[in-house]
Design a protein around this motif. Structure first.
Motif, mmCIF file in Angstrom:
data_model
loop_
_atom_site.group_PDB
_atom_site.id
_atom_site.type_symbol
_atom_site.label_atom_id
_atom_site.label_comp_id
_atom_site.label_asym_id
_atom_site.label_seq_id
_atom_site.Cartn_x
_atom_site.Cartn_y
_atom_site.Cartn_z
ATOM 1 N N GLU A 221 0.836 -1.199 0.000
ATOM 2 C CA GLU A 221 0.000 0.000 0.000
ATOM 3 C C GLU A 221 0.874 1.254 0.000
ATOM 4 O OE1 GLU A 221 -3.367 2.072 2.835
ATOM 5 O OE2 GLU A 221 -2.686 0.043 3.277
ATOM 6 N N TRP A 222 1.924 1.241 0.805
ATOM 7 C CA TRP A 222 2.814 2.401 0.892
ATOM 8 C C TRP A 222 3.586 2.597 -0.410
ATOM 9 C CZ3 TRP A 222 8.199 3.275 1.185
ATOM 10 C CH2 TRP A 222 8.539 4.541 1.650
ATOM 11 N N PHE A 223 4.124 1.503 -0.975
ATOM 12 C CA PHE A 223 4.890 1.604 -2.215
ATOM 13 C C PHE A 223 4.039 2.089 -3.389
ATOM 14 C CE2 PHE A 223 8.035 -1.463 -0.345
ATOM 15 C CZ PHE A 223 9.104 -0.588 -0.369
ATOM 16 N N ALA A 224 2.760 1.847 -3.343
ATOM 17 C CA ALA A 224 1.881 2.284 -4.441
ATOM 18 C C ALA A 224 1.872 3.806 -4.567
ATOM 19 C CB ALA A 224 0.470 1.764 -4.209
ATOM 20 N N ASN A 225 2.224 4.521 -3.494
ATOM 21 C CA ASN A 225 2.240 5.980 -3.530
ATOM 22 C C ASN A 225 3.545 6.551 -4.065
ATOM 23 O OD1 ASN A 225 -0.363 6.349 -2.460
ATOM 24 N ND2 ASN A 225 0.417 5.890 -0.435
ATOM 25 N N LEU A 226 4.555 5.710 -4.271
ATOM 26 C CA LEU A 226 5.838 6.182 -4.794
ATOM 27 C C LEU A 226 5.801 6.121 -6.321
ATOM 28 C CD1 LEU A 226 8.262 4.320 -2.367
ATOM 29 C CD2 LEU A 226 7.499 6.694 -2.246
ATOM 30 N N THR A 227 5.977 7.245 -6.950
ATOM 31 C CA THR A 227 5.877 7.282 -8.414
ATOM 32 C C THR A 227 7.206 7.038 -9.117
ATOM 33 O OG1 THR A 227 6.144 9.678 -8.380
ATOM 34 C CG2 THR A 227 3.881 8.828 -8.377
ATOM 35 N N ASN A 228 8.325 7.298 -8.434
ATOM 36 C CA ASN A 228 9.633 7.119 -9.051
ATOM 37 C C ASN A 228 10.101 5.679 -8.856
ATOM 38 O OD1 ASN A 228 12.657 7.026 -9.062
ATOM 39 N ND2 ASN A 228 12.366 9.154 -9.718
ATOM 40 N N ALA A 229 10.377 4.975 -9.958
ATOM 41 C CA ALA A 229 10.771 3.569 -9.895
ATOM 42 C C ALA A 229 12.085 3.383 -9.141
ATOM 43 C CB ALA A 229 10.884 2.989 -11.299
ATOM 44 N N ASN A 230 13.023 4.304 -9.293
ATOM 45 C CA ASN A 230 14.307 4.187 -8.587
ATOM 46 C C ASN A 230 14.116 4.326 -7.070
ATOM 47 O OD1 ASN A 230 15.832 3.804 -10.928
ATOM 48 N ND2 ASN A 230 15.985 6.011 -11.271
ATOM 49 N N THR A 231 13.293 5.263 -6.658
ATOM 50 C CA THR A 231 13.013 5.438 -5.234
ATOM 51 C C THR A 231 12.319 4.202 -4.678
ATOM 52 O OG1 THR A 231 12.784 7.819 -5.538
ATOM 53 C CG2 THR A 231 11.818 6.881 -3.536
ATOM 54 N N ARG A 232 11.343 3.699 -5.415
ATOM 55 C CA ARG A 232 10.608 2.505 -4.987
ATOM 56 C C ARG A 232 11.563 1.320 -4.826
ATOM 57 N NH1 ARG A 232 6.441 3.296 -8.055
ATOM 58 N NH2 ARG A 232 7.332 2.300 -9.870
ATOM 59 N N ARG A 233 12.470 1.129 -5.797
ATOM 60 C CA ARG A 233 13.427 0.017 -5.751
ATOM 61 C C ARG A 233 14.382 0.170 -4.552
ATOM 62 N NH1 ARG A 233 14.238 -0.331 -10.717
ATOM 63 N NH2 ARG A 233 15.660 1.426 -10.943
ATOM 64 N N ALA A 234 14.890 1.384 -4.332
ATOM 65 C CA ALA A 234 15.814 1.621 -3.217
ATOM 66 C C ALA A 234 15.124 1.397 -1.877
ATOM 67 C CB ALA A 234 16.374 3.038 -3.303
ATOM 68 N N TYR A 235 13.909 1.911 -1.715
ATOM 69 C CA TYR A 235 13.179 1.725 -0.461
ATOM 70 C C TYR A 235 12.861 0.258 -0.231
ATOM 71 C CZ TYR A 235 12.358 6.731 0.369
ATOM 72 O OH TYR A 235 12.499 8.061 0.629
ATOM 73 N N ARG A 236 12.475 -0.441 -1.284
ATOM 74 C CA ARG A 236 12.148 -1.870 -1.151
ATOM 75 C C ARG A 236 13.377 -2.634 -0.658
ATOM 76 N NH1 ARG A 236 9.174 -2.841 -5.622
ATOM 77 N NH2 ARG A 236 7.285 -2.718 -4.409
ATOM 78 N N LYS A 237 14.545 -2.336 -1.227
ATOM 79 C CA LYS A 237 15.785 -2.999 -0.809
ATOM 80 C C LYS A 237 16.104 -2.654 0.647
ATOM 81 C CE LYS A 237 20.733 -3.326 -1.800
ATOM 82 N NZ LYS A 237 21.040 -3.356 -0.402
ATOM 83 N N ASP A 238 15.990 -1.383 1.015
ATOM 84 C CA ASP A 238 16.277 -0.967 2.392
ATOM 85 C C ASP A 238 15.351 -1.660 3.393
ATOM 86 O OD1 ASP A 238 18.289 0.668 1.492
ATOM 87 O OD2 ASP A 238 17.097 2.512 1.611
ATOM 88 N N ILE A 239 14.089 -1.745 3.071
ATOM 89 C CA ILE A 239 13.126 -2.383 3.976
ATOM 90 C C ILE A 239 13.408 -3.880 4.078
ATOM 91 C CG2 ILE A 239 10.690 -3.005 4.252
ATOM 92 C CD1 ILE A 239 10.044 -0.173 3.225
#
Length: 67
Positions: A39-57
């Motif tokens: 649900e939270w990732f759906a609000n991130l529009t930048n693919a690079n930001t989404r990928r980096a946050y997913r890896k960090d989490i």
């Protein structure tokens, strides 16, 4: 003297018509099945930001032993 009459409320559907894009009660109940991170990732529009946050989490969850 105290008034002891009981007031009844109309059913929620009787209060206002449901908009076309609102969830049915059955759909609402399935929301708990959606992982919060999705649900939270759906609000991130930048693919690079989404990928980096997913890896960090993912790294943090592994470190903390959370899955």
């Amino acid at each position: 003297m105290r008034d002891t009459r009981v007031m009844t409320m109309p059913a929620p559907n009787a209060l206002a018509p449901r908009a076309r894009n609102t969830l049915t009660p059955a759909q609402f109940e399935t929301l708990a099945d959606v992982p919060p991170e999705n649900e939270w990732f759906a609000n991130l529009t930048n693919a690079n930001t989404r990928r980096a946050y997913r890896k960090d989490i993912k790294d943090f969850m592994a470190f903390a032993g959370l899955r």
